[in-house]
Structures are given as C-alpha cells and as structure tokens.
Write a protein that holds these residues in place. Structure first.
Motif, mmCIF file in Angstrom:
data_model
loop_
_atom_site.group_PDB
_atom_site.id
_atom_site.type_symbol
_atom_site.label_atom_id
_atom_site.label_comp_id
_atom_site.label_asym_id
_atom_site.label_seq_id
_atom_site.Cartn_x
_atom_site.Cartn_y
_atom_site.Cartn_z
ATOM 1 N N CYS A 57 -12.518 -0.218 1.145
ATOM 2 C CA CYS A 57 -11.446 -0.016 0.190
ATOM 3 C C CYS A 57 -11.500 -1.052 -0.918
ATOM 4 N N GLY A 103 0.816 -1.205 0.000
ATOM 5 C CA GLY A 103 0.000 0.000 0.000
ATOM 6 C C GLY A 103 0.852 1.258 0.000
ATOM 7 N N CYS A 109 -8.865 0.208 -5.667
ATOM 8 C CA CYS A 109 -8.087 -0.972 -5.273
ATOM 9 C C CYS A 109 -8.959 -2.206 -5.071
ATOM 10 N N SER A 135 -5.698 -1.766 3.568
ATOM 11 C CA SER A 135 -6.358 -1.992 2.279
ATOM 12 C C SER A 135 -7.038 -3.349 2.244
ATOM 13 N N SER A 180 -0.699 0.764 5.530
ATOM 14 C CA SER A 180 -1.528 0.976 4.345
ATOM 15 C C SER A 180 -1.905 -0.361 3.699
ATOM 16 N N PRO A 231 -6.159 4.110 3.689
ATOM 17 C CA PRO A 231 -6.483 2.922 4.503
ATOM 18 C C PRO A 231 -5.814 2.907 5.888
#
Lengths: 383, 251
Positions: A92, A59, A98, A86, A82, A64
């Motif tokens: 997310c 990430g 993503c 995610s 991150s 996130p």
C-alpha cells in the motif's frame, strides 16, 4: 435536485494531492520530519511550529483491511483496521494512492478509544509512535492542566525529533493561520444555511478530507478560491435537508453521503470529525498559546468523553441553525462510543421533533442496497 | 384504468391489480435469480388472474429490494412507505406494522397512514424468514411443520445463537442431546421473536399491531408473537401482498 454548474476550485483540492506528495518527498530529503496523526485532539499548531510537516493517517478504504486482520480482531472498527493496514502493508505504501504512509518519521497518537489505543501498541513496532493521554472527563477541575502537561510533553518530543525550538512566536503564527482556515470553513458552512445551498454534502466532504493531506497553506488558498467561486456562480441545490452526525469519514469513505445525495437528499451540515468538529471553535489568540490551544482542543465533543452532553446540545443547535429536516446518525461498525451515544442523541432529537435515521456500516459495499432502501424510506418520510 | 403494484422481494415477487380502488387480483411467485424476469412474470400472472386486459393498465409502481431493476415500472418507492400504505388500506386501525420477509425484518410506526419512524434488520439473516428456513432444514421438517410442531411444545429449548449458521449447529447439538423436536421448533421461533420484539420495543408499540410478510403466514410464529408482545396481532387475509398493494395505491 443537483446543480451542475462546474466548480473549478473543487478540482484544485483533488489535483493538489500528487504535488503534495512530491513536496513531502522533497522536504523529507532536505531533512524535514514528517509526522502522522490520527485524531483531531492532536493540535496541528504545535507540530507545524516545530518545523515538521504532518499528514493524517486515518484510513477510509477497505483494501488495506485484510492485511490488518492478520494482526487485529475482525470485530473492530474499519477505520482502525484500514489505518493500521495502510501502514503495515508495504504494497500500500508503495502505491500511488497512499505513498504518504511510508514517509512518516513519527506518529503522534492519542488515547481516545480502546481499539485505537491497543492498535497503537502494535503500530509502534513499525513506526515510532508517541501516544498522548487525554483527560476523558474534560469537565473535571484539573482536566485542562493535565491536558496542558500532555501538550508540553508533546512539545518536548517534537523539539527532540526536529532539533528545533518551539517558540511562542512560532506557536502564535501557527494559531493565527489555523484560525484563518477555521474562519474560512465557518464561512463556507454559513452558505449552507441558505434555502438553496450552493454546495452539496458530498462536495464538502471531499474538501474536508483534503484537509488531511494538503499543507495548511495550500488548503487555505484553495478554500479562498472556492469561496470566491461560490460567490459569483449561481449554484442552487434542493432536497430534504439532512445533517450527518457521528463517526469520521476518512479519505476514501464517501459511501453513505453519496447514497443520501444520489437518492435525492441534500446534506447541509456534518457533526463529525470530517465536519464541524474539525474547525468549529477558534483558539484564543490573546491568551498564552499552549493554554489557549488546550482550551480549544479540549472542547471537541468526541464520544470517547464523559459526560458528553455538549455534543448532544451542539447537534440540536446545528439542526436548528441549518434548518435540518432529518438527521442521519452515521456510525462505523463496532465503534462503541458513537454507537452507545446514539441512544441519548435519539432521545434528544425526538424531544425536539427531528426525525432520525441510524446507519451502522463498514467500508464494504455489501449493504449498499439495504442502505438505499432505508434512505429512500427516510426521504419519503420527510417529504 | 387499472394500476399495478409490484413488490420485487428477495424471496418472492408480488403483484396487485387495483381497479377503482379495489383489489382486482394478486399474484405471488418465487423471485429466483432474476428480479426483472420475476417482475414480468408476476405482472402477466396478475393480469390473467384478475381477467384484466393489458391495454387497461395505467401506471405501474415498483417496490421491494429489486425495485430499481423493474424497468417497466413508471416509478419506484421504498417498501417501508408501500407497506404503511397497504396496511393502512386493509387495517386502518393499525399503527405498528411488523413485516418479516425472506431477507429482512422491519418495524414501522405510522400516524394517519404516514410513516413516522421505522427500524430495519437487513444486515443478516437472524430474525428473518431465512433463519426459520435454514433451521427447519436442520430439523429435517418443512416450514409449515415447524409452526405446527412448535405449538405443541411444553418446554421450548433455549436457542442462544442469533446467527443463522450457528443456530443450525446448535440445533444439531440439541438433537444429539435428544431434545424433543417440538421443543427445538418452539425454541427457534422464540429466538426470532426475541430479535424482533427488541426492535418493536425500541420504537414503542402503538396499537393496533399488524403483522405482514411471508413469516406472518406461520401460525406458530403469530401465536408466539402475541404472547411476547401481550397483544393481539392483526393479520390481513393475505399478509404477503401489502407492499405491492401499497405501491398500487401510491400511484
């Protein structure tokens, strides 16, 4: 100064992303398994040889992170937070940016730094996670044999998941095409050694970040187009020649390179996981495939390894080959490996008379102005 | 023709008028919220103080944190390059510059008036003027009093928190333990010194050492620095204007 001659092929990398998501969705429906990885020590060749597909889950976005901080300590590197955020944040994985996080059947993780290792224990509660061990003293006599054993276990895990046999023929084919990609990237970097490189660091970074998502075939095709376009279009860039060295810049994170090039610098090489570490060495196509893969991957000079003089030697070598004026040592906050190794890199650069600017930061924009001041001062110093 | 350097700092805005390579006047005003307004005010004030006419103004160069917002400047330059030039002009023998301002602290090493290395602490208030400002408040004294008090302390208190917010609560608990005010004051100054000397030592001192920025006006801090670094500090007459002066000189 910037050169604005348009490169159609650069857009192709970006435009390929939505198509790629559809392709993964479709092949998943047809029974193909999707593997998520978070590190260059996990060999792509073995994954693809098993008939599975793979996406890289590192990430690079700050969005996130708050979700991840419900589970992880705040003072841990933003890449770990991150990535974890995610995966666990359903909001997310259902967004357009993503969606691939929600498609993964198995994560192949690795024992690199402590933060990632412990995060994988939590991650395993959401998506099945297989953690590969790494010999952290790669120069040890039995390091290679140990790593080969770990790759063989990975082989078994993937065969079991996909129901496919990983044959030597399949491995050799994957090695061959991965080497092709590596050679193309080396050719691109070769162009950056010129006095007026045709491609800027911020452009190159976005290309390398797409390596995380696109299928190897699509990525390779786009690289060929890019090289062709650079051959015919007379693009020239100038400015103090900068090398970036340090932590990876996962997709979504272009903060520091953008500041450097907006303020007038020109990035000519990145010693990074989103740089040379991703493609520098080839796999020997004449050797037994698993052993050849192990030899190549164990050469990656990550700061989690001890000793890691090879990284320092490579930084000095790259600085000379790319005629670098100064090095920006880039680290993510709380990344102990790269932050501690900075001292020895700084010493080696000083000895070679190469100026260094060190920037430790996260994914937020809170310190953009401060970084700008440092970069301005560094570029003024180099001029 | 005259040149004007404007240093748009986080806490104060400084302006210097340079006439035939001599300082013809300077102004220091609080920045407040609006960098641009403060820049304009400093510009007007420095013109009137130096008795110069606006028609004589040649070029204007801006530096400091808010440099890009000073729209009437012809060019901008980083404060590191600016300080190095300004100090080089005032104290030619100086090769190490310590600058502690309202928001950041920096150490600059120079060679022949040019920057060869630098370090900045700009991510938090620890080791900056803000640290002293906040913690002085917890002692209910002014910044000047803090410096004076610290000098009479015989037994400086140990302040272990680098973080400004935590140091403030540490001061409150020291007060509750009946620690003497002067010992707390000296402890606070020692903590900022500790932070900055670590930066200086990282780059290795090259004599002479010049100390500039708002905090250099605090005699308590200067004394403590000289002790910690075991060297005499060179102070310009007005330590706050070296950035603006450097900018004016770099035109």
């Amino acid at each position: 100064m910037e050169n604005d001659i348009f490169l159609r092929s650069l857009d192709l990398f970006k435009e390929a992303f939505p198509g790629r998501i559809n392709q993964i969705l479709k092949s998943k429906e047809e029974g193909k398994k999707i593997i998520g990885t978070l590190c260059l020590y996990v060999p792509d060749e073995i994954i693809y040889a098993s008939g599975a597909d793979r996406v890289i889950l590192c990430g690079g976005k700050s969005a996130p992170i708050p979700a991840a901080e419900e589970y992880l300590p705040r003072n841990i590197c933003p890449l770990i937070k991150s990535s974890f955020g995610s995966v666990i944040d359903q909001k997310c994985s259902k967004t357009k940016s993503c969606p691939h996080f929600g498609l993964v059947d198995l994560i192949i993780a690795e024992a690199t730094c402590d933060g990632k290792k412990k995060m994988y224990e939590l991650l395993n509660q959401y998506i099945p996670t297989h953690v590969m061990d790494l010999p952290q003293k790669p120069e040890n006599q039995n390091a290679l044999e140990y790593y080969i054993k770990e790759l063989e276990s990975l082989n078994d895990v993937l065969e079991k998941l996909t129901g496919n046999k990983i044959t030597d023929v399949k491995l050799r084919n994957e090695i061959k095409s991965a080497n092709e990609t590596r050679k193309l990237l080396r050719a691109l970097y070769e162009l950056r050694k010129r006095d007026s490189p045709p491609i800027r660091g911020t452009e190159m970074l976005k290309v390398l970040q797409q390596m995380h998502f696109l299928s190897p075939d699509k990525f390779r095709k786009n690289l060929v187009l890019l090289l062709d376009e650079l051959k015919v279009k007379k693009r020239e860039n100038s400015g103090p020649r900068i090398m970036i060295s340090g932590c990876p810049m996962a997709s979504g994170n272009t903060k520091v390179p953008e500041i450097i090039e907006n303020q007038g610098g020109l990035i000519v090489v990145e010693e990074s996981c989103t740089g040379t570490r991703a493609f520098w060495d080839l796999v020997d196509e004449n050797k037994e495939p698993m052993r050849a893969i192990a030899e190549r991957y164990l050469k990656i000079p990550c700061a989690c390894m001890y000793p890691n003089d090879r990284r320092i030697d490579q930084i000095i070598e790259l600085a000379r080959d790319f005629n670098v004026d100064g090095v920006v040592y880039y680290t993510l906050q709380f990344c102990h490996g790269y932050n501690v190794e900075k001292y020895r890199v700084a010493e080696a650069l000083k000895k070679s008379g190469i100026p260094l600017l060190s920037i430790e930061t996260d994914y937020s924009g809170a310190d953009n102005e401060q970084i700008k001041t440092r970069v301005d001062a560094f570029l003024e110093m180099l001029e | 023709m005259i040149s004007i350097g404007i240093d748009a700092g986080a806490a104060t805005t400084k302006a210097v008028v340079l006439h035939e390579n001599e300082i013809a006047g300077y102004a220091i005003i609080p920045t407040g919220f609006d960098f641009r307004k403060a820049g304009e005010a400093a510009y007007r004030e420095v013109l009137s103080k130096s008795g110069m006419d606006e028609t004589k103004v040649g070029k204007i160069l801006a530096t400091g944190y808010g440099r890009s917002i000073i729209g009437f400047a012809d060019k901008t330059i980083s404060e590191i390059t600016a300080h190095a030039r300004g100090v080089g002009y005032l104290i030619p023998a100086a090769h190490t510059i310590i600058d502690i301002g309202g928001q950041d602290s920096k150490v600059i090493i120079t060679e022949n008036g040019k920057v060869v290395d630098f370090l900045m602490n700009d991510r938090c208030a620890a080791g900056t003027g803000k640290f002293l400002e906040y913690t002085a408040k917890a002692l209910e004294i002014s910044l000047d009093e803090l410096g004076m008090l610290a000098q009479v302390s015989k037994n400086p208190a140990k302040i272990s928190s680098m973080c400004t917010v935590f140091a403030e609560s540490e001061v409150i608990s020291l007060r509750a333990q009946k620690t003497k005010k002067e010992d707390i004051a000296a402890g606070l100054i020692e903590s900022i010194i500790l932070r900055t000397t670590a930066m200086v030592k990282k780059l290795r001192i090259k004599p002479e050492v010049a100390f500039v920025g708002g905090v250099a006006k605090n005699p308590g801090v200067v004394k403590a620095f000289e002790k910690a670094l075991d060297t005499e500090m060179q102070l310009p007459e007005e330590p706050q204007i070296t950035g603006a002066l450097g900018a004016a000189l770099l035109i």
